[in-house]
Design a protein around this motif. Structure first.
Motif, PDB file in Angstrom:
ATOM      1  N   LEU A  27       6.795 -13.572   7.597  1.00 26.98           N
ATOM      2  CA  LEU A  27       7.941 -14.411   7.231  1.00 26.98           C
ATOM      3  C   LEU A  27       9.266 -13.875   7.771  1.00 26.98           C
ATOM      4  CD1 LEU A  27       6.965 -15.196   3.519  1.00 26.98           C
ATOM      5  CD2 LEU A  27       6.486 -16.536   5.585  1.00 26.98           C
ATOM      6  N   TYR A  28       9.194 -12.817   8.567  1.00 25.88           N
ATOM      7  CA  TYR A  28      10.399 -12.200   9.141  1.00 25.88           C
ATOM      8  C   TYR A  28      11.369 -11.747   8.044  1.00 25.88           C
ATOM      9  CZ  TYR A  28       8.409 -14.409  13.220  1.00 25.88           C
ATOM     10  OH  TYR A  28       7.543 -14.800  14.207  1.00 25.88           O
ATOM     11  N   LEU A  29      10.808 -11.078   7.041  1.00 25.03           N
ATOM     12  CA  LEU A  29      11.589 -10.538   5.926  1.00 25.03           C
ATOM     13  C   LEU A  29      11.366  -9.034   5.861  1.00 25.03           C
ATOM     14  CD1 LEU A  29      10.554 -13.105   3.161  1.00 25.03           C
ATOM     15  CD2 LEU A  29      12.700 -13.082   4.438  1.00 25.03           C
ATOM     16  N   SER A  30      12.326  -8.329   5.285  1.00 23.77           N
ATOM     17  CA  SER A  30      12.115  -6.903   5.062  1.00 23.77           C
ATOM     18  C   SER A  30      11.136  -6.728   3.904  1.00 23.77           C
ATOM     19  CB  SER A  30      13.439  -6.212   4.734  1.00 23.77           C
ATOM     20  OG  SER A  30      13.864  -6.565   3.427  1.00 23.77           O
ATOM     21  N   VAL A  31      10.486  -5.583   3.879  1.00 22.34           N
ATOM     22  CA  VAL A  31       9.559  -5.292   2.786  1.00 22.34           C
ATOM     23  C   VAL A  31      10.312  -5.329   1.458  1.00 22.34           C
ATOM     24  CG1 VAL A  31       8.051  -3.529   1.774  1.00 22.34           C
ATOM     25  CG2 VAL A  31       8.005  -3.945   4.234  1.00 22.34           C
ATOM     26  N   ARG A  32      11.525  -4.841   1.464  1.00 20.20           N
ATOM     27  CA  ARG A  32      12.330  -4.834   0.241  1.00 20.20           C
ATOM     28  C   ARG A  32      12.601  -6.260  -0.256  1.00 20.20           C
ATOM     29  NH1 ARG A  32      16.497  -0.376  -0.976  1.00 20.20           N
ATOM     30  NH2 ARG A  32      16.747  -0.808  -3.170  1.00 20.20           N
ATOM     31  N   THR A  33      12.860  -7.186   0.654  1.00 17.71           N
ATOM     32  CA  THR A  33      13.083  -8.583   0.275  1.00 17.71           C
ATOM     33  C   THR A  33      11.804  -9.180  -0.298  1.00 17.71           C
ATOM     34  OG1 THR A  33      14.816  -8.844   1.930  1.00 17.71           O
ATOM     35  CG2 THR A  33      13.777 -10.860   1.118  1.00 17.71           C
ATOM     36  N   VAL A  34      10.673  -8.876   0.318  1.00 22.14           N
ATOM     37  CA  VAL A  34       9.383  -9.360  -0.202  1.00 22.14           C
ATOM     38  C   VAL A  34       9.167  -8.806  -1.610  1.00 22.14           C
ATOM     39  CG1 VAL A  34       6.873  -9.330   0.102  1.00 22.14           C
ATOM     40  CG2 VAL A  34       8.367  -9.645   2.085  1.00 22.14           C
ATOM     41  N   GLU A  35       9.446  -7.518  -1.802  1.00 23.02           N
ATOM     42  CA  GLU A  35       9.286  -6.902  -3.123  1.00 23.02           C
ATOM     43  C   GLU A  35      10.197  -7.565  -4.152  1.00 23.02           C
ATOM     44  OE1 GLU A  35      10.124  -2.822  -2.191  1.00 23.02           O
ATOM     45  OE2 GLU A  35       8.070  -2.439  -1.476  1.00 23.02           O
ATOM     46  N   SER A  36      11.412  -7.896  -3.744  1.00 20.14           N
ATOM     47  CA  SER A  36      12.349  -8.577  -4.640  1.00 20.14           C
ATOM     48  C   SER A  36      11.821  -9.960  -5.035  1.00 20.14           C
ATOM     49  CB  SER A  36      13.710  -8.692  -3.961  1.00 20.14           C
ATOM     50  OG  SER A  36      14.601  -9.404  -4.767  1.00 20.14           O
ATOM     51  N   HIS A  37      11.317 -10.711  -4.041  1.00 22.72           N
ATOM     52  CA  HIS A  37      10.736 -12.021  -4.339  1.00 22.72           C
ATOM     53  C   HIS A  37       9.543 -11.872  -5.280  1.00 22.72           C
ATOM     54  CE1 HIS A  37      13.047 -14.779  -1.900  1.00 22.72           C
ATOM     55  NE2 HIS A  37      12.878 -14.050  -0.819  1.00 22.72           N
ATOM     56  N   ARG A  38       8.715 -10.887  -5.009  1.00 18.16           N
ATOM     57  CA  ARG A  38       7.534 -10.677  -5.860  1.00 18.16           C
ATOM     58  C   ARG A  38       7.959 -10.362  -7.295  1.00 18.16           C
ATOM     59  NH1 ARG A  38       2.344  -6.647  -5.056  1.00 18.16           N
ATOM     60  NH2 ARG A  38       1.617  -6.843  -7.187  1.00 18.16           N
TER      61      ARG A  38
END
Length: 160
Positions: free
Chosen positions: A120-131
């Motif tokens: 999704l062209y996101l940082s791992v931190r952004t994915v973690e935040s969404h999760r």
């Protein structure tokens, strides 16, 4: 009240309990969450105000005064974003955003946070935040619970 308080009960879940306490207490949310959807949910839960921490110096006193007077206060920038936002598509489960549903699907399909970020062209931190937001909204704490939820709600139907 801060939206990201620790504990089993989410802060958004606590708002109606505080407001319904019968002692006249009103809730003003002070948060770093700039997502207009969080503001909508907080106000929909009964909060009398929504103030961003970055603007607290200017807005917090005003928000508390308005809450005490029985009025509502919303950060102006978020109010403008809410007013300009198109209506939220129906059919998204439990108030998840389209991006959160997309991430939930990928989690349920077994992808790691790193893989999701790459796709999704996101940082791992952004994915973690969404999760974290997904888990908070769904009141689920593990990957297995998220997978079960996705299966129950037909989020993987297109994948067979």
């Amino acid at each position: 009240l801060d939206l990201n308080m620790p504990g089993e009960l989410t802060s958004l879940d606590a708002i109606p309990d505080v407001e319904a306490g019968g002692d006249g207490t009103r809730v003003v949310v002070l948060t770093m969450q700039e997502d207009p959807e969080f503001a909508r949910r907080a106000l929909g839960s009964g909060a009398a105000g929504y103030v961003l921490k970055e603007a607290a110096d200017d807005e917090l006193v005003e928000a508390v005064r308005r809450a005490a007077a029985g009025d509502t206060y919303l950060n102006p920038r978020l109010g403008a974003a809410l007013a300009a936002a198109p209506p939220k598509p129906s059919g998204l489960p439990d108030d998840l955003t389209e991006r959160e549903v997309e991430i939930l699907r990928l989690i349920a399909l077994g992808h790691t946070n790193v893989e999701i970020g790459e796709q999704l062209y996101l940082s791992v931190r952004t994915v973690e935040s969404h999760r974290a937001h997904i888990q908070q909204k769904l009141r689920r704490s593990s990957r297995a619970e998220l997978v079960h939820y996705a299966l129950e709600h037909g989020l993987l139907a297109e994948y067979g």
